[in-house]
Design a protein around this motif. Structure first.
Motif, mmCIF file in Angstrom:
data_model
loop_
_atom_site.group_PDB
_atom_site.id
_atom_site.type_symbol
_atom_site.label_atom_id
_atom_site.label_comp_id
_atom_site.label_asym_id
_atom_site.label_seq_id
_atom_site.Cartn_x
_atom_site.Cartn_y
_atom_site.Cartn_z
ATOM 1 N N PRO A 75 86.568 -13.319 53.194
ATOM 2 C CA PRO A 75 85.635 -13.964 52.269
ATOM 3 C C PRO A 75 85.394 -15.427 52.653
ATOM 4 C CG PRO A 75 87.269 -12.700 51.060
ATOM 5 C CD PRO A 75 87.710 -12.693 52.485
ATOM 6 N N GLY A 76 84.133 -15.822 52.639
ATOM 7 C CA GLY A 76 83.781 -17.193 52.982
ATOM 8 C C GLY A 76 83.464 -17.398 54.439
ATOM 9 N N ALA A 77 83.669 -16.378 55.271
ATOM 10 C CA ALA A 77 83.297 -16.439 56.688
ATOM 11 C C ALA A 77 82.114 -15.514 56.932
ATOM 12 C CB ALA A 77 84.469 -16.033 57.569
ATOM 13 N N HIS A 78 81.339 -15.822 57.954
ATOM 14 C CA HIS A 78 80.190 -14.975 58.281
ATOM 15 C C HIS A 78 80.219 -14.647 59.763
ATOM 16 C CE1 HIS A 78 76.225 -13.221 58.253
ATOM 17 N NE2 HIS A 78 75.893 -13.995 59.261
ATOM 18 N N LEU A 79 79.933 -13.399 60.087
ATOM 19 C CA LEU A 79 79.922 -12.925 61.470
ATOM 20 C C LEU A 79 78.617 -12.227 61.781
ATOM 21 C CD1 LEU A 79 81.335 -12.133 64.203
ATOM 22 C CD2 LEU A 79 82.125 -10.062 63.009
ATOM 23 N N GLU A 80 78.021 -12.591 62.910
ATOM 24 C CA GLU A 80 76.903 -11.835 63.480
ATOM 25 C C GLU A 80 77.315 -11.401 64.877
ATOM 26 O OE1 GLU A 80 72.943 -13.235 63.352
ATOM 27 O OE2 GLU A 80 73.149 -14.218 61.399
ATOM 28 N N GLN A 81 77.090 -10.129 65.191
ATOM 29 C CA GLN A 81 77.373 -9.613 66.522
ATOM 30 C C GLN A 81 76.055 -9.188 67.161
ATOM 31 O OE1 GLN A 81 81.115 -7.464 67.294
ATOM 32 N NE2 GLN A 81 81.239 -7.105 65.084
ATOM 33 N N TRP A 82 75.677 -9.881 68.222
ATOM 34 C CA TRP A 82 74.445 -9.565 68.930
ATOM 35 C C TRP A 82 74.796 -8.732 70.158
ATOM 36 C CZ3 TRP A 82 71.697 -15.024 69.303
ATOM 37 C CH2 TRP A 82 71.451 -15.499 68.006
ATOM 38 N N GLN A 83 74.226 -7.552 70.229
ATOM 39 C CA GLN A 83 74.480 -6.675 71.361
ATOM 40 C C GLN A 83 73.446 -6.987 72.443
ATOM 41 O OE1 GLN A 83 75.138 -2.741 69.919
ATOM 42 N NE2 GLN A 83 75.834 -1.944 71.876
ATOM 43 N N LEU A 84 73.903 -7.696 73.478
ATOM 44 C CA LEU A 84 73.010 -8.178 74.526
ATOM 45 C C LEU A 84 73.628 -7.935 75.890
ATOM 46 C CD1 LEU A 84 72.089 -11.734 73.153
ATOM 47 C CD2 LEU A 84 70.546 -9.764 73.263
ATOM 48 N N ASP A 85 72.785 -7.742 76.889
ATOM 49 C CA ASP A 85 73.248 -7.738 78.269
ATOM 50 C C ASP A 85 73.170 -9.174 78.775
ATOM 51 O OD1 ASP A 85 73.866 -7.426 80.900
ATOM 52 O OD2 ASP A 85 72.285 -5.960 81.344
ATOM 53 N N LEU A 86 74.310 -9.819 78.943
ATOM 54 C CA LEU A 86 74.329 -11.223 79.332
ATOM 55 C C LEU A 86 73.967 -11.441 80.802
ATOM 56 C CD1 LEU A 86 77.422 -12.327 77.259
ATOM 57 C CD2 LEU A 86 75.042 -12.990 76.877
ATOM 58 N N ALA A 87 73.690 -10.350 81.518
ATOM 59 C CA ALA A 87 73.123 -10.506 82.855
ATOM 60 C C ALA A 87 71.652 -10.909 82.767
ATOM 61 C CB ALA A 87 73.266 -9.218 83.656
ATOM 62 N N ASP A 88 71.052 -10.725 81.603
ATOM 63 C CA ASP A 88 69.672 -11.165 81.373
ATOM 64 C C ASP A 88 69.730 -12.473 80.598
ATOM 65 O OD1 ASP A 88 67.018 -11.572 80.727
ATOM 66 O OD2 ASP A 88 66.631 -9.484 80.167
ATOM 67 N N GLY A 89 69.918 -13.561 81.322
ATOM 68 C CA GLY A 89 70.103 -14.861 80.692
ATOM 69 C C GLY A 89 68.890 -15.343 79.935
ATOM 70 N N THR A 90 67.708 -15.036 80.431
ATOM 71 C CA THR A 90 66.492 -15.487 79.770
ATOM 72 C C THR A 90 66.359 -14.858 78.387
ATOM 73 O OG1 THR A 90 65.397 -15.781 81.906
ATOM 74 C CG2 THR A 90 63.994 -15.648 79.961
ATOM 75 N N GLN A 91 66.626 -13.558 78.288
ATOM 76 C CA GLN A 91 66.534 -12.875 76.995
ATOM 77 C C GLN A 91 67.566 -13.441 76.014
ATOM 78 O OE1 GLN A 91 68.266 -8.951 76.599
ATOM 79 N NE2 GLN A 91 66.483 -8.213 75.453
ATOM 80 N N ALA A 92 68.791 -13.630 76.488
ATOM 81 C CA ALA A 92 69.846 -14.160 75.611
ATOM 82 C C ALA A 92 69.497 -15.570 75.148
ATOM 83 C CB ALA A 92 71.181 -14.159 76.349
ATOM 84 N N ALA A 93 69.005 -16.394 76.060
ATOM 85 C CA ALA A 93 68.670 -17.778 75.710
ATOM 86 C C ALA A 93 67.500 -17.838 74.734
ATOM 87 C CB ALA A 93 68.359 -18.574 76.974
ATOM 88 N N GLU A 94 66.499 -16.999 74.946
ATOM 89 C CA GLU A 94 65.346 -17.000 74.041
ATOM 90 C C GLU A 94 65.755 -16.564 72.633
ATOM 91 O OE1 GLU A 94 62.498 -14.505 75.966
ATOM 92 O OE2 GLU A 94 61.698 -16.138 77.215
ATOM 93 N N ARG A 95 66.626 -15.569 72.538
ATOM 94 C CA ARG A 95 67.063 -15.128 71.214
ATOM 95 C C ARG A 95 67.864 -16.230 70.512
ATOM 96 N NH1 ARG A 95 70.069 -9.499 69.333
ATOM 97 N NH2 ARG A 95 70.325 -10.107 67.138
ATOM 98 N N LEU A 96 68.756 -16.873 71.258
ATOM 99 C CA LEU A 96 69.552 -17.943 70.661
ATOM 100 C C LEU A 96 68.663 -19.106 70.236
ATOM 101 C CD1 LEU A 96 72.246 -19.206 69.883
ATOM 102 C CD2 LEU A 96 72.434 -20.057 72.241
ATOM 103 N N HIS A 97 67.716 -19.462 71.062
ATOM 104 C CA HIS A 97 66.823 -20.577 70.749
ATOM 105 C C HIS A 97 66.038 -20.299 69.468
ATOM 106 C CE1 HIS A 97 63.233 -23.264 71.510
ATOM 107 N NE2 HIS A 97 64.247 -24.099 71.614
ATOM 108 N N HIS A 98 65.491 -19.097 69.370
ATOM 109 C CA HIS A 98 64.718 -18.726 68.185
ATOM 110 C C HIS A 98 65.605 -18.762 66.942
ATOM 111 C CE1 HIS A 98 61.719 -16.699 65.720
ATOM 112 N NE2 HIS A 98 62.626 -15.803 65.377
#
Length: 288
Positions: A75-98
């Motif tokens: 309670p009081g903590a929040h978790l998000e788990q994003w299922q991403l292929d980190l070999a695709d850096g552009t996709q991961a960076a764009e999602r984080l930026h947004h």
């Protein structure tokens, strides 16, 4: 000194989900949370760090190819788990930026990016690799271990520049970025590159009025799946395999939980960022 008349409401909100509810007396104000963005959070050192970071008042965003059922926020903590292929850096960076742009200033009391993900490719001398798959593994190791961390740093720092809260970047490096090892050219190169771009990043941030503190940290020798890969490799392809087996036999491996405590302890240390490249085995003691 004015006191908030809704003290009890704030206490209830501290145990509520991460977005609120909001304090009716202060209108738009929300209870601040500390943000931690962590790659490779689903196993090994990353999983141990995620488990230790999941505390009341903390928001953890994990990025990995797989999610982990072992992570249950209290309670009081929040978790998000994003299922991403980190070999695709552009996709991961764009999602984080947004996502970061959606949060906006004032939401968090601090923000930290921990680039932990890494890949051990096929263990063999570089000149002996055959076939498209073996070459693709080398490319993947460089993307996950170097390209993606660099891109995530770029968007994290840009999107949080106006937040006016303490910001930190912790890149999980390796001793193998600082000394060569046969049959692991791609992994060693990725970690060496991570060390050096962190040095460059430290210069950039030092020139900013509210620059982030950054460090590339070698976490020591840890009993993880990577160690299993290294000590199980063919001695013909990997002459250092017996040395890694001896580390385990001699009990010289840290557990993932022990290493996570040391790494996160350094993240919270007042001297974090004083040196852009560090080793967990040579850190100053924690202040009392």
């Amino acid at each position: 000194r004015l006191r908030c008349p809704c003290k009890r409401e704030h206490k209830r909100n501290a145990a509520a989900r991460w977005r609120g509810p909001r304090c009716s007396y202060h209108g738009s104000m929300t209870i601040p949370s500390h943000l931690f963005i962590l790659t490779g959070h689903s196993r090994g050192l990353g999983l141990a760090m995620a488990q230790q970071l999941l505390q009341p008042g903390h928001t953890v965003v994990g990025m990995a190819r797989h999610t982990s059922n072992a992570l249950q926020p209290p309670p009081g903590a929040h978790l998000e788990q994003w299922q991403l292929d980190l070999a695709d850096g552009t996709q991961a960076a764009e999602r984080l930026h947004h996502w970061l742009l959606q949060q906006g200033p004032g939401r968090y009391a601090s923000a930290s990016l921990i680039n932990n993900a890494g890949v051990i490719p096929h263990i063999a001398p570089l000149g002996s690799l055959h076939g498209a798959q073996a070459l693709a593994e080398q490319a993947r190791a460089l993307r996950v271990g170097l390209e993606t961390p660099l891109l995530l740093c770029a968007v994290f720092l840009q999107a949080t520049r106006a937040w006016q809260v303490p910001r930190k970047v912790l890149n999980i490096s390796s001793g193998l970025g600082r000394r060569p090892m046969g049959s692991q050219a791609a992994y060693c190169a990725a970690k060496a590159g991570m060390d050096h771009f962190t040095r460059c990043l430290a210069l950039d941030e030092a020139a900013q009025p509210d620059g982030a503190r950054v460090c590339s940290l070698a976490p020591g020798v840890i009993d993880t799946d990577m160690q299993v890969q290294l000590r199980s490799a063919s001695a013909h392809d990997f002459p250092d395999a017996p040395n890694f087996a001896q580390l385990q036999h001699a009990g010289m491996l840290s557990s993932a939980e022990q290493a996570a405590r040391q790494v996160l302890g350094w993240l919270q240390h007042p001297l974090f960022g004083s040196e852009p490249v560090a080793d967990v085995r040579h850190l100053p003691p924690q202040p009392h």
